[in-house]
Design a protein around this motif. Structure first.
Motif, PDB file in Angstrom:
ATOM      1  N   ASN A   4       0.806  -1.215   0.000  1.00  0.00           N
ATOM      2  CA  ASN A   4       0.000   0.000   0.000  1.00  0.00           C
ATOM      3  C   ASN A   4       0.844   1.272   0.000  1.00  0.00           C
ATOM      4  O   ASN A   4       0.326   2.364  -0.198  1.00  0.00           O
ATOM      5  CB  ASN A   4      -0.932   0.008   1.220  1.00  0.00           C
ATOM      6  N   LYS A   5       2.137   1.128   0.260  1.00  0.00           N
ATOM      7  CA  LYS A   5       3.022   2.289   0.266  1.00  0.00           C
ATOM      8  C   LYS A   5       3.179   2.848  -1.157  1.00  0.00           C
ATOM      9  O   LYS A   5       3.187   2.106  -2.140  1.00  0.00           O
ATOM     10  CB  LYS A   5       4.407   1.900   0.809  1.00  0.00           C
ATOM     11  N   ALA A   6       3.324   4.165  -1.246  1.00  0.00           N
ATOM     12  CA  ALA A   6       3.459   4.813  -2.557  1.00  0.00           C
ATOM     13  C   ALA A   6       4.773   4.426  -3.220  1.00  0.00           C
ATOM     14  O   ALA A   6       5.813   4.308  -2.563  1.00  0.00           O
ATOM     15  CB  ALA A   6       3.388   6.326  -2.384  1.00  0.00           C
ATOM     16  N   ILE A   7       4.718   4.240  -4.530  1.00  0.00           N
ATOM     17  CA  ILE A   7       5.932   3.952  -5.303  1.00  0.00           C
ATOM     18  C   ILE A   7       6.639   5.272  -5.603  1.00  0.00           C
ATOM     19  O   ILE A   7       6.035   6.209  -6.136  1.00  0.00           O
ATOM     20  CB  ILE A   7       5.584   3.233  -6.618  1.00  0.00           C
ATOM     21  N   ILE A   8       7.923   5.346  -5.244  1.00  0.00           N
ATOM     22  CA  ILE A   8       8.691   6.571  -5.490  1.00  0.00           C
ATOM     23  C   ILE A   8       9.669   6.421  -6.656  1.00  0.00           C
ATOM     24  O   ILE A   8      10.184   7.418  -7.169  1.00  0.00           O
ATOM     25  CB  ILE A   8       9.447   7.019  -4.224  1.00  0.00           C
ATOM     26  N   TYR A   9       9.919   5.172  -7.063  1.00  0.00           N
ATOM     27  CA  TYR A   9      10.722   4.952  -8.267  1.00  0.00           C
ATOM     28  C   TYR A   9      10.241   3.667  -8.910  1.00  0.00           C
ATOM     29  O   TYR A   9       9.984   2.663  -8.239  1.00  0.00           O
ATOM     30  CB  TYR A   9      12.212   4.839  -7.955  1.00  0.00           C
ATOM     31  N   ASP A  10      10.126   3.711 -10.248  1.00  0.00           N
ATOM     32  CA  ASP A  10       9.628   2.554 -10.977  1.00  0.00           C
ATOM     33  C   ASP A  10      10.315   2.497 -12.338  1.00  0.00           C
ATOM     34  O   ASP A  10      10.436   3.519 -13.027  1.00  0.00           O
ATOM     35  CB  ASP A  10       8.106   2.672 -11.150  1.00  0.00           C
ATOM     36  N   ALA A  11      10.806   1.311 -12.697  1.00  0.00           N
ATOM     37  CA  ALA A  11      11.456   1.129 -13.996  1.00  0.00           C
ATOM     38  C   ALA A  11      10.919  -0.142 -14.651  1.00  0.00           C
ATOM     39  O   ALA A  11      10.746  -1.164 -13.983  1.00  0.00           O
ATOM     40  CB  ALA A  11      12.971   1.034 -13.835  1.00  0.00           C
ATOM     41  N   VAL A  31      12.209  -2.753 -11.838  1.00  0.00           N
ATOM     42  CA  VAL A  31      12.209  -2.678 -10.377  1.00  0.00           C
ATOM     43  C   VAL A  31      11.271  -1.560  -9.929  1.00  0.00           C
ATOM     44  O   VAL A  31      10.889  -0.688 -10.716  1.00  0.00           O
ATOM     45  CB  VAL A  31      13.624  -2.397  -9.811  1.00  0.00           C
ATOM     46  N   SER A  32      10.929  -1.593  -8.644  1.00  0.00           N
ATOM     47  CA  SER A  32      10.205  -0.485  -8.044  1.00  0.00           C
ATOM     48  C   SER A  32      10.690  -0.310  -6.616  1.00  0.00           C
ATOM     49  O   SER A  32      11.135  -1.266  -5.971  1.00  0.00           O
ATOM     50  CB  SER A  32       8.690  -0.726  -8.071  1.00  0.00           C
ATOM     51  N   ILE A  33      10.619   0.924  -6.136  1.00  0.00           N
ATOM     52  CA  ILE A  33      10.993   1.251  -4.767  1.00  0.00           C
ATOM     53  C   ILE A  33       9.812   1.968  -4.133  1.00  0.00           C
ATOM     54  O   ILE A  33       9.298   2.940  -4.691  1.00  0.00           O
ATOM     55  CB  ILE A  33      12.243   2.150  -4.718  1.00  0.00           C
ATOM     56  N   ARG A  69      11.180   2.390 -19.797  1.00  0.00           N
ATOM     57  CA  ARG A  69      10.425   3.461 -19.145  1.00  0.00           C
ATOM     58  C   ARG A  69      10.786   3.529 -17.672  1.00  0.00           C
ATOM     59  O   ARG A  69      11.022   2.510 -17.023  1.00  0.00           O
ATOM     60  CB  ARG A  69       8.924   3.169 -19.282  1.00  0.00           C
ATOM     61  N   GLU A  70      10.854   4.756 -17.153  1.00  0.00           N
ATOM     62  CA  GLU A  70      11.057   4.920 -15.715  1.00  0.00           C
ATOM     63  C   GLU A  70      10.288   6.141 -15.223  1.00  0.00           C
ATOM     64  O   GLU A  70      10.071   7.095 -15.966  1.00  0.00           O
ATOM     65  CB  GLU A  70      12.546   5.049 -15.362  1.00  0.00           C
ATOM     66  N   ASN A  71       9.875   6.082 -13.974  1.00  0.00           N
ATOM     67  CA  ASN A  71       9.197   7.195 -13.312  1.00  0.00           C
ATOM     68  C   ASN A  71       9.844   7.405 -11.950  1.00  0.00           C
ATOM     69  O   ASN A  71      10.151   6.426 -11.256  1.00  0.00           O
ATOM     70  CB  ASN A  71       7.707   6.895 -13.127  1.00  0.00           C
ATOM     71  N   ARG A  72      10.011   8.684 -11.568  1.00  0.00           N
ATOM     72  CA  ARG A  72      10.596   8.979 -10.269  1.00  0.00           C
ATOM     73  C   ARG A  72       9.799  10.072  -9.586  1.00  0.00           C
ATOM     74  O   ARG A  72       9.237  10.961 -10.241  1.00  0.00           O
ATOM     75  CB  ARG A  72      12.075   9.361 -10.435  1.00  0.00           C
ATOM     76  N   PHE A  73       9.740  10.024  -8.267  1.00  0.00           N
ATOM     77  CA  PHE A  73       8.998  10.990  -7.478  1.00  0.00           C
ATOM     78  C   PHE A  73       9.489  12.405  -7.771  1.00  0.00           C
ATOM     79  O   PHE A  73      10.666  12.709  -7.646  1.00  0.00           O
ATOM     80  CB  PHE A  73       9.167  10.668  -5.986  1.00  0.00           C
ATOM     81  N   ASN A  74       8.588  13.276  -8.177  1.00  0.00           N
ATOM     82  CA  ASN A  74       8.886  14.692  -8.457  1.00  0.00           C
ATOM     83  C   ASN A  74       9.924  14.895  -9.554  1.00  0.00           C
ATOM     84  O   ASN A  74      10.374  16.024  -9.791  1.00  0.00           O
ATOM     85  CB  ASN A  74       9.344  15.427  -7.201  1.00  0.00           C
ATOM     86  N   GLN A  75      10.339  13.820 -10.204  1.00  0.00           N
ATOM     87  CA  GLN A  75      11.339  13.910 -11.280  1.00  0.00           C
ATOM     88  C   GLN A  75      12.642  14.551 -10.815  1.00  0.00           C
ATOM     89  O   GLN A  75      13.393  15.118 -11.611  1.00  0.00           O
ATOM     90  CB  GLN A  75      10.759  14.683 -12.487  1.00  0.00           C
ATOM     91  N   GLU A  76      12.941  14.470  -9.510  1.00  0.00           N
ATOM     92  CA  GLU A  76      14.155  15.063  -8.957  1.00  0.00           C
ATOM     93  C   GLU A  76      15.166  13.964  -8.608  1.00  0.00           C
ATOM     94  O   GLU A  76      14.771  12.867  -8.208  1.00  0.00           O
ATOM     95  CB  GLU A  76      13.838  15.873  -7.702  1.00  0.00           C
ATOM     96  N   PRO A  77      16.478  14.251  -8.734  1.00  0.00           N
ATOM     97  CA  PRO A  77      17.487  13.267  -8.320  1.00  0.00           C
ATOM     98  C   PRO A  77      17.406  12.983  -6.826  1.00  0.00           C
ATOM     99  O   PRO A  77      16.985  13.827  -6.033  1.00  0.00           O
ATOM    100  CB  PRO A  77      18.822  13.948  -8.677  1.00  0.00           C
ATOM    101  N   PHE A  78      17.814  11.780  -6.448  1.00  0.00           N
ATOM    102  CA  PHE A  78      17.910  11.407  -5.043  1.00  0.00           C
ATOM    103  C   PHE A  78      19.364  11.554  -4.596  1.00  0.00           C
ATOM    104  O   PHE A  78      20.286  11.320  -5.377  1.00  0.00           O
ATOM    105  CB  PHE A  78      17.465   9.961  -4.838  1.00  0.00           C
ATOM    106  N   PRO A  79      19.607  11.926  -3.334  1.00  0.00           N
ATOM    107  CA  PRO A  79      20.989  12.112  -2.870  1.00  0.00           C
ATOM    108  C   PRO A  79      21.734  10.793  -2.721  1.00  0.00           C
ATOM    109  O   PRO A  79      21.138   9.758  -2.392  1.00  0.00           O
ATOM    110  CB  PRO A  79      20.815  12.799  -1.515  1.00  0.00           C
TER     111      PRO A  79
END
Length: 278
Positions: A4-11, A31-33, A69-79
């Motif tokens: 149920n947790k939101a996906i923040i990265y998906d490829a 993968v998904s995170i 295809r990939e999607n990332r939260f807010n389209q911002e890099p992660f540290p």
């Protein structure tokens, strides 16, 4: 990890290729995170662990052709934090460094001042007494925690930690591991933890195994080291070293979800079982 947790990265079948020479950075991955998930990424040297992690974080994208295809939260890099803290620590003290991080990357806080927020973060990491201590007086583990605190101020959904314990003493290693796990859980932050020290695993961690630029396993740590119907475990198939504590856990008859990966945790289980038996 709750689905149920939101996906923040998906490829989906994602593969980066260097445009200049056609070099494949790694084979297609899917993968998904999810928010708050702890993923441990393991594999032999040269398997592509750090390359994959930097790609997921959104770094090293110049001159790449990306299939899939990939999607990332807010389209911002992660540290990303590595063992080389000199690349990240800019201030002369922990407080000064965190102020710099906040000014560069921090998100506005509506409920509290930035100094209060920093004080709370330092307290959580047990660094409050080092707030104004010169950075060169800090231990390697303390510097790692300051760097991680700076990443926390970015209000990120995911932090990539690339072998951050590899240069720490045994005591500092477990101190850092424990605090990061606690902090990530309390803040709901996902962690992509890269390591070659398999005693850092926990049975319910999601584990990704890289081998020759290919993601060959995506599952739970406990299941990676257990055999099914007499077949060799996935760890054996991938020539991964089985930690001593895992071998002892299996000898004691512990199930996959109960496996212990370091002697300290195993000792606690043995003591608990002994108390129960009496």
């Amino acid at each position: 990890m709750s689905k149920n947790k939101a996906i923040i990265y998906d490829a989906k079948q994602c593969q980066p290729i260097r445009q200049s020479d056609g070099y494949i950075l790694f084979e297609p991955i899917s993968v998904s995170i999810r928010e708050g998930e702890w993923i441990t990424l393991i594999g032999h040297n040269g398997s592509g662990k750090s390359t994959l992690a930097r790609f997921i974080a959104g770094h090293q994208r110049a001159e790449l052709a990306i299939k899939g295809r990939e999607n990332r939260f807010n389209q911002e890099p992660f540290p990303i934090i590595t063992q080389l803290t000199s690349q990240y620590l800019l201030g002369s003290t922990p407080f000064e460094d965190l102020i710099i991080c906040y000014e560069q990357y921090g998100k506005a806080s509506k409920d509290k001042s930035i100094e209060v927020e920093i004080d709370e973060l330092l307290a959580t990491l047990r660094l409050q007494h080092l707030k104004h201590v010169p950075m060169n007086h800090l231990s390697g583990g303390e510097k790692q925690l300051v760097a991680i605190a700076g990443a926390m101020l970015m209000d990120t959904k995911l932090i990539v930690l690339d072998e951050v314990t590899s240069m720490l003493s045994e005591d500092n290693k477990w101190h850092v591991c424990s605090l990061i796990r606690s902090l990530a859980q309390s803040h709901g932050i996902a962690v992509l933890w890269i390591t070659q020290q398999l005693d850092e695993l926990q049975a319910n961690d999601t584990v990704w195994v890289m081998d020759k630029l290919e993601l060959v396993y995506d599952g739970l740590a406990g299941q990676l080291f257990t055999s099914v119907e007499g077949e060799a475990s996935e760890a054996r198939k991938r020539s991964l070293e089985v930690p001593w504590s895992v071998r002892k856990s299996l000898e004691l008859g512990l199930q996959a979800e109960q496996l212990q990966f370091n002697p300290y945790a195993l000792a606690e289980v043995v003591k608990r079982n002994a108390r129960t038996a009496t």
